[in-house]
Design an enzyme around this catalytic site. Structure first.
Site, PDB file in Angstrom:
ATOM      1  N   TYR A  57      -4.740   8.820   5.797  1.00 45.95           N
ATOM      2  CA  TYR A  57      -5.532   7.655   5.992  1.00 45.95           C
ATOM      3  C   TYR A  57      -6.381   8.231   7.139  1.00 45.95           C
ATOM      4  O   TYR A  57      -6.745   9.663   6.979  1.00 45.95           O
ATOM      5  CB  TYR A  57      -4.710   6.398   6.476  1.00 45.95           C
ATOM      6  CG  TYR A  57      -5.484   5.207   6.722  1.00 45.95           C
ATOM      7  CD1 TYR A  57      -6.207   4.746   5.822  1.00 45.95           C
ATOM      8  CD2 TYR A  57      -5.637   4.318   7.987  1.00 45.95           C
ATOM      9  CE1 TYR A  57      -6.696   3.463   5.861  1.00 45.95           C
ATOM     10  CE2 TYR A  57      -6.016   3.480   8.214  1.00 45.95           C
ATOM     11  CZ  TYR A  57      -7.017   2.918   6.936  1.00 45.95           C
ATOM     12  OH  TYR A  57      -7.785   1.735   7.091  1.00 45.95           O
ATOM     13  N   LYS A  78       3.800  -6.146 -19.868  1.00 45.56           N
ATOM     14  CA  LYS A  78       2.895  -5.248 -20.500  1.00 45.56           C
ATOM     15  C   LYS A  78       2.695  -4.336 -19.598  1.00 45.56           C
ATOM     16  O   LYS A  78       2.624  -2.937 -19.960  1.00 45.56           O
ATOM     17  CB  LYS A  78       1.486  -6.004 -20.811  1.00 45.56           C
ATOM     18  CG  LYS A  78       0.572  -5.356 -21.798  1.00 45.56           C
ATOM     19  CD  LYS A  78       0.970  -5.707 -22.974  1.00 45.56           C
ATOM     20  CE  LYS A  78      -0.122  -4.940 -24.108  1.00 45.56           C
ATOM     21  NZ  LYS A  78       0.060  -5.666 -25.569  1.00 45.56           N
TER      22      LYS A  78
END
Length: 400
Positions: A47, A102
């Site tokens: 970060y 899926k």
């Protein structure tokens, strides 16, 4: 053993003892990190301030995002919940278990990360605009369970506006695996695709895509049937999609019922539901091929079909020759992402179908014209076929 689950039993409230609900509690997927943040040094890299350097590099050259973010391996699985399985228009919230399913199949079979997204709109332009705005976060778009004929317009508009692969699996996944099985059925019965007389029951997303891919593969004699009978130019009740089907099949399709169409036909492909009478199947040509893919209730039950056909396939896992889209979409996207393809072409779909068919090899038999969804080779050979075709057709941005 496959669980015996009655999907048509109404559900008033989740049963905590039901193994289906137990498996789904909390959802079927989560996001995990690929790097560890254990101390201040790790934090400064993952970060701020370190991440700013990567941001600046991407701002200078957007292509760098494919090397230093998840974009190159991530697909959005997008629905509006209007055509979910055999349940129909159940809405976006109710569609999420299917979209999650899926996504985990993408990961398990293709190593592709997928994010399920259910949109609270059925407006074509709103769906297209929303996906276009989200597209910078993804390497590809898999459209799922969107009702026909809207699905055709949505897919085409996205293809025109995006430079990443867009794939409506209900159309093209079904079409690719159907062609793969038919290639081997033709080989088994010592016939050629161009000689087949084919009847397709269903003029929705799958029926249209199957018609297109069979034509691309050389099949010329096709009749498509809907609830009103054979689709032909003389009918006055046709929408734009069905008028296209009528024009494409005019050389062989003749007015009449499905029973009329099946008389002397070589191949029946069912993607509609409903029931085809046994006497109609009995009228088909010798060495007939029956792909009755409605799930869980095939248009022709395999026990009935086997009395009259040489090769029988369904969409179910408890009978031989399961026509299952999981044979297609993980490998299609794996290959397209690997070469950063700008789109998925008809040539890629044909190559994927041939690659799947070739896996059967010398083991070809009446009960084995298509590989198992759990065959570990499938996604790899499909991906290779897609990458090779993308490079050959000039659609690969990563040529190596």
């Amino acid at each position: 053993m496959v669980a015996d689950i009655d999907v048509h039993t109404p559900i008033d409230a989740p049963d905590p003892e039901d193994p289906v609900f137990a498996l789904h509690r909390g959802g079927k997927m989560s996001i995990t990190a690929t790097v560890e943040v254990a101390d201040a040094h790790d934090l400064s890299l993952a970060y701020t301030p370190g991440v700013a350097r990567v941001c600046e590099a991407i701002a200078a050259d957007p292509e760098v995002a494919h090397d230093f973010t998840w974009v190159s391996n991530t697909v959005a699985v997008v629905t509006d919940g209007t055509a979910v399985l055999g349940l129909g228009d159940i809405g976006p919230a109710a569609s999420m278990p299917v979209m999650e399913g899926k996504a985990i199949l993408f990961k398990q079979f293709g190593g592709v990360d997928a994010i399920p997204i259910a949109l609270a709109t059925t407006d074509v332009d709103e769906i297209v605009d929303t996906i276009v705005r989200m597209a910078p976060s993804f390497g590809g778009i898999n459209l799922e369970d969107i009702s026909s004929p809207r699905c055709f317009e949505i897919e085409q508009k996205l293809i025109e506006r995006l430079d990443i692969p867009v794939f409506h699996d209900d159309q093209h996944g079904t079409a690719v695996v159907t062609l793969a099985a038919l290639i081997n059925a033709a080989r088994l019965t010592d016939r050629f695709l161009e000689d087949f007389k084919v009847v397709i029951s269903g003029a929705g997303a799958a029926g249209v895509a199957i018609t297109k891919i069979l034509q691309s593969a050389g099949v010329r004699k096709i009749a498509v049937v809907d609830r009103a009978g054979v689709i032909h130019p003389g009918r006055e009740d046709l929408n734009d999609v069905k008028r296209w089907l009528a024009d494409q099949t005019v050389d062989w399709a003749r007015p009449g019922s499905i029973a009329d169409a099946l008389e002397g036909a070589d191949v029946f492909i069912g993607v509609s539901g409903g029931t085809v009478p046994e006497e109609a199947v009995a009228q088909m040509a010798p060495d007939a091929i029956v792909f009755a893919m409605a799930n869980p209730h095939p248009e022709v039950h395999p026990d009935v079909a086997n009395r009259h056909a040489r090769v029988v396939a369904t969409g179910r896992s408890d009978f031989p020759n399961q026509i299952n889209n999981v044979l297609v979409f993980p490998g299609i996207f794996r290959g397209a992402l690997d070469v950063r393809a700008t789109r998925i072409s008809e040539g890629m779909k044909l190559a994927a179908a041939q690659a799947i068919a070739d896996l059967v090899g010398d083991d070809l038999s009446e009960t084995y014209v298509i590989p198992s969804p759990f065959d570990p080779r499938v996604a790899t050979v499909v991906a290779r076929a897609v990458t090779d075709t993308a490079r050959r057709e000039g659609l690969a941005r990563r040529p190596y």
